[in-house]
Design a protein around this motif. Sequence first.
Motif: not given
Length: 153
Positions: A28-43, A66-74
């Motif tokens: 889901l994270s954009p593959k640009d310079r904001y990748f790590l920030g967005n990935m961190a916000i998501f996960w 718990v992890a499975l539901i959180l992943s599917l929700y994301l």
Amino acid sequence: MDAPSKTNLELIFSIACIGFGILVACFLSPKDRYFLGNMAIFWLPQAAILLCMWLLGSRPSVISGVALILSLYLAAFGVFTFYNSGPDASMAWLGYLFSLPGAGIGALIGIAIIKLRKIHAAAVAGVVSAICTFVGLAINQAALCNTVLYCGL
């Protein structure tokens, strides 16, 4: 070679469910310079809930649920946001973040049910934790959609 023990299978499945959440966040994270920030916000909010479960001594099958539901929700929230993107699409992710306390509360209730009912079967414990986490998320999301967020449903 010996067959893996039930505990090892629980751990492997738990790692797989956590890995699935990381993969969804990366996808889901954009593959640009904001990748790590967005990935961190998501996960990282998921990681915080999972860390709490681990610190409370939850077995791997509970963490898997718990992890499975959180992943599917994301994943579902990402699809919803992608297909309903408008000028405020970036603000929609606040709905994701604000709904996660419901997941944490649901997961805690799941732990309590598992301990009170003395559930020992790994699959049952995983399913109970998943259902409780889902119900907590759903209640929290419904409350958000009916008060401070417009969910467009």
